[in-house]
Design a protein around this motif. Structure first.
Motif, mmCIF file in Angstrom:
data_model
loop_
_atom_site.group_PDB
_atom_site.id
_atom_site.type_symbol
_atom_site.label_atom_id
_atom_site.label_comp_id
_atom_site.label_asym_id
_atom_site.label_seq_id
_atom_site.Cartn_x
_atom_site.Cartn_y
_atom_site.Cartn_z
ATOM 1 N N LYS A 5 1.002 -1.060 -0.058
ATOM 2 C CA LYS A 5 -0.102 0.093 0.038
ATOM 3 C C LYS A 5 0.701 1.247 0.084
ATOM 4 O O LYS A 5 0.526 2.265 -0.694
ATOM 5 C CB LYS A 5 -0.949 -0.044 1.316
ATOM 6 C CG LYS A 5 -2.084 -1.252 1.301
ATOM 7 C CD LYS A 5 -2.894 -1.127 2.531
ATOM 8 C CE LYS A 5 -3.957 -1.963 2.411
ATOM 9 N NZ LYS A 5 -4.697 -2.230 3.662
ATOM 10 N N GLU A 6 2.100 1.028 0.628
ATOM 11 C CA GLU A 6 2.846 2.424 0.784
ATOM 12 C C GLU A 6 3.481 2.478 -0.603
ATOM 13 O O GLU A 6 4.581 1.576 -0.878
ATOM 14 C CB GLU A 6 3.774 2.264 1.874
ATOM 15 C CG GLU A 6 3.076 2.367 3.428
ATOM 16 C CD GLU A 6 4.247 2.783 4.370
ATOM 17 O OE1 GLU A 6 5.042 3.658 4.122
ATOM 18 O OE2 GLU A 6 3.854 2.258 5.630
ATOM 19 N N THR A 7 3.626 3.324 -1.299
ATOM 20 C CA THR A 7 4.189 3.559 -2.296
ATOM 21 C C THR A 7 5.433 3.768 -2.286
ATOM 22 O O THR A 7 6.473 3.405 -2.957
ATOM 23 C CB THR A 7 3.840 4.794 -3.282
ATOM 24 O OG1 THR A 7 3.479 5.969 -2.696
ATOM 25 C CG2 THR A 7 2.116 4.388 -3.643
ATOM 26 N N VAL A 8 6.051 4.539 -1.171
ATOM 27 C CA VAL A 8 7.233 4.778 -0.790
ATOM 28 C C VAL A 8 8.338 3.469 -0.591
ATOM 29 O O VAL A 8 9.330 3.245 -0.843
ATOM 30 C CB VAL A 8 7.473 5.714 0.248
ATOM 31 C CG1 VAL A 8 6.823 4.999 1.793
ATOM 32 C CG2 VAL A 8 8.913 6.228 0.627
ATOM 33 N N SER A 11 8.896 1.743 -3.892
ATOM 34 C CA SER A 11 9.780 2.874 -4.646
ATOM 35 C C SER A 11 11.249 2.340 -4.073
ATOM 36 O O SER A 11 12.396 2.253 -4.650
ATOM 37 C CB SER A 11 9.846 3.903 -4.209
ATOM 38 O OG SER A 11 10.893 4.700 -4.998
ATOM 39 N N GLU A 12 11.506 2.101 -2.596
ATOM 40 C CA GLU A 12 12.703 1.839 -1.867
ATOM 41 C C GLU A 12 13.050 0.550 -2.139
ATOM 42 O O GLU A 12 14.229 0.017 -2.308
ATOM 43 C CB GLU A 12 12.474 2.018 -0.331
ATOM 44 C CG GLU A 12 12.516 3.660 0.121
ATOM 45 C CD GLU A 12 13.446 4.430 -0.316
ATOM 46 O OE1 GLU A 12 14.592 3.949 0.043
ATOM 47 O OE2 GLU A 12 13.484 5.450 -0.954
ATOM 48 N N LEU A 13 12.042 -0.226 -2.246
ATOM 49 C CA LEU A 13 12.337 -1.962 -2.611
ATOM 50 C C LEU A 13 12.952 -2.022 -3.942
ATOM 51 O O LEU A 13 14.010 -3.162 -4.021
ATOM 52 C CB LEU A 13 11.219 -2.783 -2.324
ATOM 53 C CG LEU A 13 11.098 -4.202 -2.167
ATOM 54 C CD1 LEU A 13 12.150 -4.357 -0.845
ATOM 55 C CD2 LEU A 13 9.822 -4.789 -2.051
ATOM 56 N N THR A 14 12.833 -1.213 -4.816
ATOM 57 C CA THR A 14 13.301 -1.353 -6.236
ATOM 58 C C THR A 14 14.704 -1.048 -6.187
ATOM 59 O O THR A 14 15.748 -1.263 -7.012
ATOM 60 C CB THR A 14 12.657 -0.612 -7.105
ATOM 61 O OG1 THR A 14 12.951 0.846 -7.002
ATOM 62 C CG2 THR A 14 11.247 -0.789 -7.486
ATOM 63 N N ILE A 211 4.732 -4.787 5.802
ATOM 64 C CA ILE A 211 5.865 -5.381 6.468
ATOM 65 C C ILE A 211 6.828 -6.071 6.017
ATOM 66 O O ILE A 211 8.063 -6.219 6.187
ATOM 67 C CB ILE A 211 5.178 -6.055 7.682
ATOM 68 C CG1 ILE A 211 4.265 -5.267 8.467
ATOM 69 C CG2 ILE A 211 6.196 -6.773 8.426
ATOM 70 C CD1 ILE A 211 3.242 -5.760 9.704
ATOM 71 N N ASP A 212 6.346 -7.047 4.840
ATOM 72 C CA ASP A 212 7.347 -7.763 4.061
ATOM 73 C C ASP A 212 8.525 -7.042 3.520
ATOM 74 O O ASP A 212 9.604 -7.080 3.315
ATOM 75 C CB ASP A 212 6.550 -8.844 3.181
ATOM 76 C CG ASP A 212 5.713 -9.782 4.080
ATOM 77 O OD1 ASP A 212 6.093 -10.052 5.089
ATOM 78 O OD2 ASP A 212 4.922 -10.415 3.293
ATOM 79 N N ALA A 213 7.792 -6.079 2.689
ATOM 80 C CA ALA A 213 8.608 -4.883 1.968
ATOM 81 C C ALA A 213 9.753 -4.113 2.974
ATOM 82 O O ALA A 213 10.673 -4.120 2.580
ATOM 83 C CB ALA A 213 7.702 -3.878 1.421
ATOM 84 N N LEU A 214 9.120 -3.649 3.974
ATOM 85 C CA LEU A 214 9.913 -2.793 4.997
ATOM 86 C C LEU A 214 11.166 -4.041 5.465
ATOM 87 O O LEU A 214 12.446 -3.511 5.700
ATOM 88 C CB LEU A 214 9.096 -2.283 5.951
ATOM 89 C CG LEU A 214 9.989 -1.431 6.929
ATOM 90 C CD1 LEU A 214 11.174 -0.460 6.093
ATOM 91 C CD2 LEU A 214 9.314 -0.581 7.902
ATOM 92 N N ASN A 215 10.538 -4.924 5.729
ATOM 93 C CA ASN A 215 11.476 -6.029 6.462
ATOM 94 C C ASN A 215 12.625 -6.321 5.387
ATOM 95 O O ASN A 215 14.000 -6.494 5.807
ATOM 96 C CB ASN A 215 11.003 -7.383 6.744
ATOM 97 C CG ASN A 215 9.992 -7.260 7.964
ATOM 98 O OD1 ASN A 215 10.011 -6.274 8.759
ATOM 99 N ND2 ASN A 215 9.291 -8.433 8.251
#
Length: 362
Positions: A5-8, A11-14, A211-215
């Protein structure tokens, strides 16, 4: 699984290349003298009864390895049964501390027991952990003297590094999961029936993708990057990971300016994963691994956030600064008499007890 849901975060994950392998805990050996003060010196054999010294065989252990045991509760492979499982961990280890915190935070300490291995090993031993903190040098529940015994129960051909954390089936004595990347979420989802009434939902369904993305971001730029800086064998590699760490800390400082935790006012899996690195930052990583642009205490939001989490029993009771210092500053697998090491007296740890300002978000 919901979409991010968080576009930021998307973006950071890329911007990162995530490789979630089991990292050494902490670095056992490196050609860098930052991590290994014995680098370039003549190696020795050690006679450790009943364990054989494998100091000179260290090259067979990779710095990272894929988790070897991944049995899950969420797919029905493992039974959710009180008293059946025991977490074996070391109090120095950030990866293992994650799971110990989660068990207590969720109130699962009543149904999943915990056993602790010594952060220091016998001289010369690299790939195993021992219960020398317990009476008779034996885990009182599993009745083993070395964690490798449970690994060999699960796989008699097991020859690679024995890692913590390890979730062991008490009935069989076998390791059933040693993957610290998945264990928290397994406990959060499958063990809800046994969680304390006041326990936070650390992996809520509507936030799971975020959460998975931030982790993945935290793993790559914080949890693993501090180790990579210490492992660096060139100035360029060191500076790459140094920049990665502090660019991400700056990003997190800004994120925490407007919310109490990484996802609003609720503690999640991501907070546990970040905390275990932050709580070791000024004591170890800033000094020993040369990630020394700023200390944690120089980040107002991150510092108060870390103190806020530390004020909770699940976080504080599973943080052992003495074990952390012993392991990170003494680890070399040689006796002190062979290679003396100095353990820093500081920093002042009493500041962790000081008030924090995070209640401003209530």
């Amino acid at each position: 699984m919901t979409k991010i849901k968080e576009t930021v975060l998307a973006s950071e994950l890329t911007k990162i290349d995530v490789t979630e392998k089991l990292s050494a805990c902490p670095i056992d050996f490196s050609k860098s003298r930052v991590a290994n003060p014995r680098a370039d010196q003549k190696q020795k054999n050690y006679d450790n009864q009943p364990v054989k010294s494998n100091f000179n065989e260290r090259k067979k252990y990779e710095l990272s390895q894929a988790p070897q045991f991944n049995q899950l509760f969420t797919d029905g492979t493992l039974a959710v049964k009180p008293g059946k499982y025991r977490l074996i961990w070391s109090k120095h280890c950030p990866w293992a501390t994650r799971i110990a915190i989660a068990i207590d935070l969720l109130g699962l300490d009543e149904v999943i027991s915990k056993g602790v291995v010594d952060p220091l090993r016998p001289a010369g031993v690299v790939g195993d952990w021992f219960f020398t903190l317990d009476e008779n040098n034996e885990d009182p529940v599993l009745h083993i003297k070395a964690l490798s015994e449970s690994y060999l129960q699960a796989d008699p051909t097991y020859k690679i590094r024995t890692t913590v954390p390890a979730l062991v089936d008490v009935e069989t004595g076998k390791v059933i999961n040693n993957n610290y990347n998945t264990l928290i979420d397994e406990l959060a989802i499958a063990w809800k029936e046994y969680q304390a009434p006041q326990a936070p939902d650390v992996y809520p369904e509507d936030l799971q993708a975020d959460i998975d993305a931030l982790n993945k971001i935290l793993y790559t730029d914080i949890n693993a990057a501090v180790n990579e800086a210490g492992l660096a064998r060139s100035q360029a590699d060191y500076e790459k990971y140094y920049d990665r760490v502090f660019n991400r800390l700056d990003w997190l400082e800004e994120r925490l300016n407007n919310q109490r935790y990484l996802f609003g006012n609720q503690i999640t899996d991501s907070d546990i994963r970040l905390f275990v690195t932050l709580v070791r930052f000024d004591t170890v990583f800033y000094q020993k691994y040369y990630v020394n642009k700023k200390r944690l205490v120089d980040y107002p939001n991150l510092w108060n956030y870390a103190k806020d989490l530390y004020s909770l029993p699940a976080f504080k009771n599973n943080t052992d600064f003495d074990a952390i210092k012993k392991r990170f500053y003494q680890v070399d697998h040689t006796p002190i008499s062979d290679l003396k090491r100095i353990i820093p007296k500081g920093p002042d740890l009493s500041i962790w007890e000081e008030p924090n300002d995070r209640n401003r978000f209530e």
